[in-house]
Design a protein around this motif. Structure first.
Motif, PDB file in Angstrom:
ATOM      1  N   UNK A  50       0.836  -1.206   0.000  1.00 50.06           N
ATOM      2  CA  UNK A  50       0.000   0.000   0.000  1.00 50.06           C
ATOM      3  C   UNK A  50       0.871   1.257   0.000  1.00 50.06           C
ATOM      4  N   UNK A  51       1.873   1.278   0.868  1.00 47.88           N
ATOM      5  CA  UNK A  51       2.743   2.445   0.947  1.00 47.88           C
ATOM      6  C   UNK A  51       3.564   2.633  -0.319  1.00 47.88           C
ATOM      7  N   UNK A  52       3.958   1.541  -0.967  1.00 49.49           N
ATOM      8  CA  UNK A  52       4.723   1.636  -2.206  1.00 49.49           C
ATOM      9  C   UNK A  52       3.909   2.351  -3.276  1.00 49.49           C
ATOM     10  N   UNK A  53       2.622   2.034  -3.384  1.00 51.84           N
ATOM     11  CA  UNK A  53       1.757   2.705  -4.357  1.00 51.84           C
ATOM     12  C   UNK A  53       1.664   4.196  -4.050  1.00 51.84           C
ATOM     13  N   UNK A  54       1.486   4.529  -2.778  1.00 51.35           N
ATOM     14  CA  UNK A  54       1.398   5.945  -2.379  1.00 51.35           C
ATOM     15  C   UNK A  54       2.697   6.689  -2.672  1.00 51.35           C
ATOM     16  N   UNK A  55       3.825   6.052  -2.387  1.00 45.73           N
ATOM     17  CA  UNK A  55       5.124   6.680  -2.618  1.00 45.73           C
ATOM     18  C   UNK A  55       5.330   6.922  -4.107  1.00 45.73           C
ATOM     19  N   UNK A  56       5.005   5.929  -4.930  1.00 43.63           N
ATOM     20  CA  UNK A  56       5.146   6.102  -6.387  1.00 43.63           C
ATOM     21  C   UNK A  56       4.299   7.263  -6.884  1.00 43.63           C
ATOM     22  N   UNK A  57       3.087   7.380  -6.379  1.00 46.92           N
ATOM     23  CA  UNK A  57       2.195   8.463  -6.784  1.00 46.92           C
ATOM     24  C   UNK A  57       2.784   9.821  -6.412  1.00 46.92           C
ATOM     25  N   UNK A  58       3.278   9.934  -5.182  1.00 49.73           N
ATOM     26  CA  UNK A  58       3.864  11.193  -4.718  1.00 49.73           C
ATOM     27  C   UNK A  58       5.092  11.559  -5.547  1.00 49.73           C
ATOM     28  N   UNK A  59       5.955  10.582  -5.790  1.00 50.59           N
ATOM     29  CA  UNK A  59       7.185  10.852  -6.540  1.00 50.59           C
ATOM     30  C   UNK A  59       6.906  11.141  -8.011  1.00 50.59           C
ATOM     31  N   UNK A  60       5.871  10.538  -8.553  1.00 47.65           N
ATOM     32  CA  UNK A  60       5.495  10.800  -9.949  1.00 47.65           C
ATOM     33  C   UNK A  60       5.022  12.242 -10.105  1.00 47.65           C
ATOM     34  N   UNK A  61       4.306  12.749  -9.091  1.00 49.48           N
ATOM     35  CA  UNK A  61       3.819  14.124  -9.123  1.00 49.48           C
ATOM     36  C   UNK A  61       4.953  15.138  -9.174  1.00 49.48           C
ATOM     37  N   UNK A  62       6.069  14.836  -8.525  1.00 42.65           N
ATOM     38  CA  UNK A  62       7.203  15.761  -8.546  1.00 42.65           C
ATOM     39  C   UNK A  62       8.214  15.393  -9.633  1.00 42.65           C
ATOM     40  N   UNK A  63       7.859  14.424 -10.450  1.00 45.79           N
ATOM     41  CA  UNK A  63       8.686  13.965 -11.586  1.00 45.79           C
ATOM     42  C   UNK A  63      10.049  13.437 -11.146  1.00 45.79           C
ATOM     43  N   UNK A  64      10.052  12.743 -10.039  1.00 44.91           N
ATOM     44  CA  UNK A  64      11.269  12.087  -9.542  1.00 44.91           C
ATOM     45  C   UNK A  64      11.314  10.696 -10.137  1.00 44.91           C
ATOM     46  N   UNK A  65      12.376  10.368 -10.828  1.00 45.08           N
ATOM     47  CA  UNK A  65      12.499   9.038 -11.416  1.00 45.08           C
ATOM     48  C   UNK A  65      13.769   8.336 -10.964  1.00 45.08           C
ATOM     49  N   UNK A  66      14.183   8.613  -9.748  1.00 47.76           N
ATOM     50  CA  UNK A  66      15.344   7.959  -9.170  1.00 47.76           C
ATOM     51  C   UNK A  66      14.929   6.802  -8.270  1.00 47.76           C
ATOM     52  N   UNK A  67      15.875   6.276  -7.553  1.00 52.16           N
ATOM     53  CA  UNK A  67      15.630   5.151  -6.657  1.00 52.16           C
ATOM     54  C   UNK A  67      14.964   5.611  -5.371  1.00 52.16           C
ATOM     55  N   UNK A  68      14.164   4.728  -4.787  1.00 52.44           N
ATOM     56  CA  UNK A  68      13.587   4.959  -3.475  1.00 52.44           C
ATOM     57  C   UNK A  68      13.389   3.612  -2.812  1.00 52.44           C
ATOM     58  N   UNK A  69      13.136   3.604  -1.528  1.00 52.08           N
ATOM     59  CA  UNK A  69      12.939   2.361  -0.799  1.00 52.08           C
ATOM     60  C   UNK A  69      11.721   2.433   0.099  1.00 52.08           C
ATOM     61  N   UNK A  70      11.155   1.276   0.387  1.00 43.80           N
ATOM     62  CA  UNK A  70      10.062   1.143   1.338  1.00 43.80           C
ATOM     63  C   UNK A  70      10.404  -0.077   2.181  1.00 43.80           C
ATOM     64  N   UNK A  71      10.406   0.097   3.502  1.00 47.58           N
ATOM     65  CA  UNK A  71      10.759  -1.028   4.359  1.00 47.58           C
ATOM     66  C   UNK A  71       9.879  -1.057   5.596  1.00 47.58           C
ATOM     67  N   UNK A  72       9.846  -2.233   6.197  1.00 52.52           N
ATOM     68  CA  UNK A  72       9.130  -2.411   7.470  1.00 52.52           C
ATOM     69  C   UNK A  72      10.036  -1.933   8.605  1.00 52.52           C
TER      70      UNK A  72
END
Length: 92
Positions: A50-72
């Motif tokens: 769920x958080x990965x989808x939200x993060x992708x959406x947020x980063x897409x809005x700012x046109x960031x196409x670099x690496x990111x991570x999601x962890x527990x």
């Protein structure tokens, strides 16, 4: 050639910091890993998808196409939190 490489490093660092700030402003718990990649810390392992989808959406809005991570959360994350809460309660 080295000058162009340095400029590219600066641009990517700026983009990573911008992504970090955007995620932080969205109310997510974010850290920068050792390699400088913005990493979101989820509430639990079950929320990663769920958080990965939200993060992708947020980063897409700012046109960031670099690496990111999601962890527990790690066990050491909760230990630090518990110690912090205990020390705050003792001082209050």
């Amino acid at each position: 050639m080295a000058k162009n490489d340095n400029e590219l490093d600066q641009i990517s660092t700026t983009d990573k910091l911008k992504a970090f700030k955007a995620l932080k402003d969205a109310g997510l718990r974010v850290e920068m890993s050792g390699s400088g990649v913005p990493t979101v810390i989820c509430e639990s392992a079950e929320q990663i998808a769920k958080d990965t989808k939200n993060v992708r959406k947020i980063l897409k809005e700012i046109r960031y196409n670099g690496s990111f991570g999601v962890r527990a959360p790690r066990k050491t994350d909760s230990i630090v939190t518990e110690e912090t809460v205990e020390s705050v309660q003792m001082t209050a």
